[in-house]
Structure formats: C-alpha cells, structure tokens
Design a protein around this motif. Sequence first.
Motif, PDB file in Angstrom:
ATOM      1  N   TYR A 358       0.847  -1.188   0.000  1.00  0.00           N
ATOM      2  CA  TYR A 358       0.000   0.000   0.000  1.00  0.00           C
ATOM      3  C   TYR A 358       0.885   1.242   0.000  1.00  0.00           C
ATOM      4  CZ  TYR A 358      -2.800   3.742   2.085  1.00  0.00           C
ATOM      5  OH  TYR A 358      -3.395   4.943   2.337  1.00  0.00           O
ATOM      6  N   GLY A 359       0.312   2.365  -0.445  1.00  0.00           N
ATOM      7  CA  GLY A 359       1.068   3.622  -0.432  1.00  0.00           C
ATOM      8  C   GLY A 359       2.134   3.628  -1.498  1.00  0.00           C
ATOM      9  N   LEU A 360       1.799   3.109  -2.694  1.00  0.00           N
ATOM     10  CA  LEU A 360       2.756   3.030  -3.780  1.00  0.00           C
ATOM     11  C   LEU A 360       2.969   4.410  -4.405  1.00  0.00           C
ATOM     12  CD1 LEU A 360       1.242  -0.165  -5.487  1.00  0.00           C
ATOM     13  CD2 LEU A 360       2.692  -0.009  -3.462  1.00  0.00           C
ATOM     14  N   PRO A 361       4.036   4.576  -5.181  1.00  0.00           N
ATOM     15  CA  PRO A 361       4.206   5.852  -5.899  1.00  0.00           C
ATOM     16  C   PRO A 361       3.025   6.119  -6.824  1.00  0.00           C
ATOM     17  CG  PRO A 361       6.213   4.526  -5.985  1.00  0.00           C
ATOM     18  CD  PRO A 361       5.142   3.642  -5.402  1.00  0.00           C
ATOM     19  N   PRO A 362       2.852   7.359  -7.277  1.00  0.00           N
ATOM     20  CA  PRO A 362       1.709   7.670  -8.149  1.00  0.00           C
ATOM     21  C   PRO A 362       1.644   6.789  -9.394  1.00  0.00           C
ATOM     22  CG  PRO A 362       2.731   9.687  -7.361  1.00  0.00           C
ATOM     23  CD  PRO A 362       3.615   8.570  -6.918  1.00  0.00           C
ATOM     24  N   TYR A 363       2.816   6.434  -9.938  1.00  0.00           N
ATOM     25  CA  TYR A 363       2.850   5.561 -11.105  1.00  0.00           C
ATOM     26  C   TYR A 363       3.918   4.495 -10.919  1.00  0.00           C
ATOM     27  CZ  TYR A 363      -0.185   8.826 -13.525  1.00  0.00           C
ATOM     28  OH  TYR A 363      -1.249   9.604 -13.871  1.00  0.00           O
ATOM     29  N   SER A 364       3.611   3.310 -11.431  1.00  0.00           N
ATOM     30  CA  SER A 364       4.538   2.183 -11.367  1.00  0.00           C
ATOM     31  C   SER A 364       4.717   1.610 -12.762  1.00  0.00           C
ATOM     32  CB  SER A 364       3.987   1.080 -10.437  1.00  0.00           C
ATOM     33  OG  SER A 364       3.772   1.558  -9.132  1.00  0.00           O
ATOM     34  N   THR A 365       5.840   0.935 -12.972  1.00  0.00           N
ATOM     35  CA  THR A 365       6.049   0.195 -14.208  1.00  0.00           C
ATOM     36  C   THR A 365       5.515  -1.226 -14.034  1.00  0.00           C
ATOM     37  OG1 THR A 365       8.223  -0.625 -13.545  1.00  0.00           O
ATOM     38  CG2 THR A 365       8.140   1.523 -14.646  1.00  0.00           C
ATOM     39  N   TYR A 366       5.446  -1.951 -15.136  1.00  0.00           N
ATOM     40  CA  TYR A 366       5.033  -3.346 -15.047  1.00  0.00           C
ATOM     41  C   TYR A 366       6.027  -4.122 -14.185  1.00  0.00           C
ATOM     42  CZ  TYR A 366       3.807  -8.100 -16.343  1.00  0.00           C
ATOM     43  OH  TYR A 366       3.438  -9.415 -16.298  1.00  0.00           O
ATOM     44  N   GLU A 367       7.306  -3.801 -14.310  1.00  0.00           N
ATOM     45  CA  GLU A 367       8.325  -4.478 -13.490  1.00  0.00           C
ATOM     46  C   GLU A 367       8.121  -4.186 -12.008  1.00  0.00           C
ATOM     47  OE1 GLU A 367       8.937  -2.747 -16.249  1.00  0.00           O
ATOM     48  OE2 GLU A 367       9.446  -4.445 -17.554  1.00  0.00           O
ATOM     49  N   ASP A 368       7.698  -2.959 -11.677  1.00  0.00           N
ATOM     50  CA  ASP A 368       7.393  -2.628 -10.278  1.00  0.00           C
ATOM     51  C   ASP A 368       6.260  -3.506  -9.766  1.00  0.00           C
ATOM     52  OD1 ASP A 368       9.271  -0.569 -10.139  1.00  0.00           O
ATOM     53  OD2 ASP A 368       7.844   0.921 -10.866  1.00  0.00           O
ATOM     54  N   PHE A 369       5.197  -3.605 -10.588  1.00  0.00           N
ATOM     55  CA  PHE A 369       4.061  -4.431 -10.201  1.00  0.00           C
ATOM     56  C   PHE A 369       4.492  -5.863  -9.920  1.00  0.00           C
ATOM     57  CE2 PHE A 369       1.346  -7.699 -12.195  1.00  0.00           C
ATOM     58  CZ  PHE A 369       0.419  -7.844 -11.176  1.00  0.00           C
ATOM     59  N   VAL A 370       5.293  -6.447 -10.803  1.00  0.00           N
ATOM     60  CA  VAL A 370       5.758  -7.827 -10.612  1.00  0.00           C
ATOM     61  C   VAL A 370       6.563  -7.943  -9.327  1.00  0.00           C
ATOM     62  CG1 VAL A 370       7.271  -9.621 -11.557  1.00  0.00           C
ATOM     63  CG2 VAL A 370       5.709  -8.374 -13.070  1.00  0.00           C
ATOM     64  N   ARG A 371       7.369  -6.928  -9.045  1.00  0.00           N
ATOM     65  CA  ARG A 371       8.181  -6.951  -7.831  1.00  0.00           C
ATOM     66  C   ARG A 371       7.299  -6.918  -6.587  1.00  0.00           C
ATOM     67  NH1 ARG A 371      11.245  -2.641  -5.592  1.00  0.00           N
ATOM     68  NH2 ARG A 371      10.323  -1.340  -7.215  1.00  0.00           N
ATOM     69  N   TYR A 372       6.296  -6.048  -6.553  1.00  0.00           N
ATOM     70  CA  TYR A 372       5.370  -5.999  -5.418  1.00  0.00           C
ATOM     71  C   TYR A 372       4.667  -7.351  -5.240  1.00  0.00           C
ATOM     72  CZ  TYR A 372       5.740  -0.887  -6.130  1.00  0.00           C
ATOM     73  OH  TYR A 372       6.195   0.395  -6.300  1.00  0.00           O
ATOM     74  N   ARG A 373       4.089  -7.830  -6.349  1.00  0.00           N
ATOM     75  CA  ARG A 373       3.317  -9.069  -6.292  1.00  0.00           C
ATOM     76  C   ARG A 373       4.170 -10.255  -5.842  1.00  0.00           C
ATOM     77  NH1 ARG A 373       2.107 -11.463 -11.951  1.00  0.00           N
ATOM     78  NH2 ARG A 373       4.322 -11.949 -11.609  1.00  0.00           N
ATOM     79  N   ASP A 374       5.324 -10.435  -6.472  1.00  0.00           N
ATOM     80  CA  ASP A 374       6.144 -11.619  -6.184  1.00  0.00           C
ATOM     81  C   ASP A 374       6.734 -11.574  -4.784  1.00  0.00           C
ATOM     82  OD1 ASP A 374       5.484 -12.381  -8.699  1.00  0.00           O
ATOM     83  OD2 ASP A 374       7.498 -12.198  -9.562  1.00  0.00           O
ATOM     84  N   THR A 375       7.058 -10.380  -4.299  1.00  0.00           N
ATOM     85  CA  THR A 375       7.571 -10.273  -2.922  1.00  0.00           C
ATOM     86  C   THR A 375       6.505 -10.711  -1.923  1.00  0.00           C
ATOM     87  OG1 THR A 375       9.068  -8.470  -3.518  1.00  0.00           O
ATOM     88  CG2 THR A 375       8.503  -8.704  -1.184  1.00  0.00           C
ATOM     89  N   LEU A 376       5.274 -10.257  -2.125  1.00  0.00           N
ATOM     90  CA  LEU A 376       4.188 -10.653  -1.228  1.00  0.00           C
ATOM     91  C   LEU A 376       3.886 -12.148  -1.350  1.00  0.00           C
ATOM     92  CD1 LEU A 376       1.681  -7.686  -1.650  1.00  0.00           C
ATOM     93  CD2 LEU A 376       3.429  -7.985   0.102  1.00  0.00           C
ATOM     94  N   LEU A 377       3.905 -12.689  -2.571  1.00  0.00           N
ATOM     95  CA  LEU A 377       3.669 -14.115  -2.747  1.00  0.00           C
ATOM     96  C   LEU A 377       4.740 -14.954  -2.067  1.00  0.00           C
ATOM     97  CD1 LEU A 377       2.505 -14.208  -6.488  1.00  0.00           C
ATOM     98  CD2 LEU A 377       1.109 -14.745  -4.465  1.00  0.00           C
ATOM     99  N   ASP A 378       5.987 -14.486  -2.104  1.00  0.00           N
ATOM    100  CA  ASP A 378       7.067 -15.203  -1.416  1.00  0.00           C
ATOM    101  C   ASP A 378       6.819 -15.249   0.091  1.00  0.00           C
ATOM    102  OD1 ASP A 378       8.382 -15.736  -3.750  1.00  0.00           O
ATOM    103  OD2 ASP A 378       9.829 -14.097  -3.567  1.00  0.00           O
ATOM    104  N   ILE A 379       6.395 -14.118   0.665  1.00  0.00           N
ATOM    105  CA  ILE A 379       6.111 -14.091   2.100  1.00  0.00           C
ATOM    106  C   ILE A 379       4.962 -15.032   2.426  1.00  0.00           C
ATOM    107  CG2 ILE A 379       5.379 -12.655   4.042  1.00  0.00           C
ATOM    108  CD1 ILE A 379       6.594 -10.263   2.591  1.00  0.00           C
ATOM    109  N   ALA A 380       3.876 -14.941   1.662  1.00  0.00           N
ATOM    110  CA  ALA A 380       2.711 -15.791   1.915  1.00  0.00           C
ATOM    111  C   ALA A 380       3.072 -17.255   1.772  1.00  0.00           C
ATOM    112  CB  ALA A 380       1.588 -15.431   0.956  1.00  0.00           C
TER     113      ALA A 380
END
Length: 388
Positions: A358-380
């Motif tokens: 949460y509280g991401l920058p105003p805009y993200s790249t597709y690579e940013d999205f993958v990084r957010y998603r995969d980091t959370l999936l690794d924790i889960a």
Amino acid sequence: MLGIQEVPDSLDPAYFRLVLGHYPSGVVAITGRNAEGAPVGMVATSFTSVSLDPPLVAFLPMRTSTTWAALRETGAFCVNVLPAEQEHISRQLAAKGGDKFGGIAWRTETTGSPVLAGAVAWVDCTVSAVHEAGDHFIVVGLVEDLAIGEPASPLLSFQGGYGTVASPALAASGVPDLPEVVEHFRLVDELRPRMAQASRELGVEVVATALLEDEVVALATSGHPEPGRLPTRVGQRMPYQPPLGAAFAAWSDPKRWVARLPNEQREHARALARRVRERGWSATLGESGNLDLERALYRLPIDAPSPEELDAVGQLLDPLSEAYEPHTFTTKERIPLRTVAVPVLGPVGTIRLVLTAYGLPPYSTYEDFVRYRDTLLDIAGTVQTLSA
C-alpha cells in the motif's frame, strides 16, 4: 536525596539534552496574534494535556522567547498538531526573523489565533495560568475549541531530528480474543520480520489484514506509504463490501460479500472475485475518489465502529469502478497502481490473511508491479510452508 533546586555539578546541559532526546515527542505549532493583530508562531515539543474538567493543556516556552512574549500580551493561542509532511513548516516557524507565515495557509476559529491548513488536529485556547520553571515558563491554556483536522501521521521530534510514527511492524490491540483471532495473530508474529524486510526493499507500506465477521481489519503494518498518503492504523477497519475485500471473497464463499449489493450489481462482483482467484492476486488503481475513501476509513473508530459509520464509508464505494481488479497491464504502460494484494492460505486452501502493498508511488512500471506481487507471494508461501 537532591532537593528540587539542587543540581549536581557533573550534570552537563548538553548531556541532559542528549538523554532526554531519546524520548520522542510530538511537534506542534503554537500560533496566535501580537498586539497589532499580526500572526505570530513558534514550534514546541513540550505540549501536553493537563485536565479534563476543566479542559486544560500546557506547553513550555523558553523565558527568552519573543513569540511567547507577544502571545502573552493577547492572552490566546492555538496548538496545531503538525503532520509529517509539514516538516518544512516546523522549520519555517522555528527560524528567527523573516516572514514566518509566508506561503502558509491558515484560518481563524474561536480565539482568532491562526489554525494552520493541513494540521492533524488543533486546540484553540486562552491563557489560564503561567508558572515559572527554571529557564522556561509553564503556560496553561483553557481549551475554548478544538477539532480533528486532516488525518495523517504526526510529526515527531527524536534525538535532535524529525521523525514520524512508523514502527518496523506494529500489531493491533483491542481485537476480540477469539480462537480464530488468536490464530491470526500467531501468523502475524511469523509475518512481521518478513513484512519489515519487504517494506525496506520495496519502499512501501505492507499491511496484513484479516476478515473478522463483516469487517476487514488491519492486524499489522510495516513501513510507511508514499508521502501524502495516509498511513494504515493498526486495528483500522473497513466494511466487507464490494469492491473492497475481493481477495477474501475470492478464496471463500462470496455469497455474504455479494449480498451487500443490489441484484443488478452482483454478477459484476462475482466476476471480480473469480478474476482474483484465477490469477492469484488482487490490485487496485488510483483515482480521485480514493482519497476521500482513505480519509473516511482513517476516521473510523478503531474500537467497534457503528453500523452507521460503516455505512457512510460504503456510500463512497463504486462497485462498478474499473479501478478495482483491472483486467491486464501492459509492459510499456505507466500504471497508477494503488494497492497490490495476495492471500495467505491455510494447508487446505482456506484464506487466513491478506498481505497488501500500500502507499505506492503515483505511477509504477510493469516491473514494479511484478516486484510488489512476487515479494508478497514469497512471504505468503513461506508462512504456508511453516503452517503446513
């Protein structure tokens, strides 16, 4: 035993200041008028409540303060609790000389003292008493009016610098001590170190939420959001109502979730839940109305908000908004991501928690999205392995 006026010879003022600087304190702007009616202001880290009946507060200016001398003449002042993003205002008001109010928006309330725009809260007072205390005065104010302003994380003073409320990982209190809730907190204890590490690596806030009856509750948070975004309060609640809570609906029976909507909107909500389940993650995009929603959620009482308060939040939701669970992202697009969330599942596939970036920058790249998603999936995934 030392008497009240006795000071040991070895007590160095600089060391005294250093030791007491390890106690964090809030930063407030004390504002008022001088005898000519012009606005005057100063910064204080010594503000405190004194009494409920009558309502009294206090702050401690130095005896040499010219601002306090001006305030004393008019007998009124306003305490403005500054948000973290107004550090520049704190520095401006603390400076000697110059136009302290240049570029600062303000208005007046009961006493005529300036109320600063963007203040977290303000307390308007008349001077009730002044006591001498060494090289400071203790100024006691009778509260004439007060209100909560803009919900935000407050500015703190700590070890000679500025900070804000951002513990590496906070956990909620005041949640009912039910067996399923105890299990949620056991998982939160497993998650906290990984959440803190993810926050540092991603530069965003990571939140763990649980579905408790008809509310989604933030049980733990780490890091801090992008400046200008409201931080998540531990214990913060939001209604389990489409389109909020889609990740919980995706891995459970969505009937209760969908039933909150009129018949003509229910199929759209079911489609959102199916989409989240099929791809294994949830996401939302930023839009202007989301700030109003964030503020409304932030204002909800931590301890058992009323049905009316939850309904008021629900009125701000648009179940058909395309900002929730977008179909796809392209690799070249600038994405106005607002949140990315993944489920924490039990051994038999039941949902236990949701982890949200949460509280991401105003805009993200597709690579940013993958990084957010995969980091959370690794924790889960790690938690699922430990719990299996």
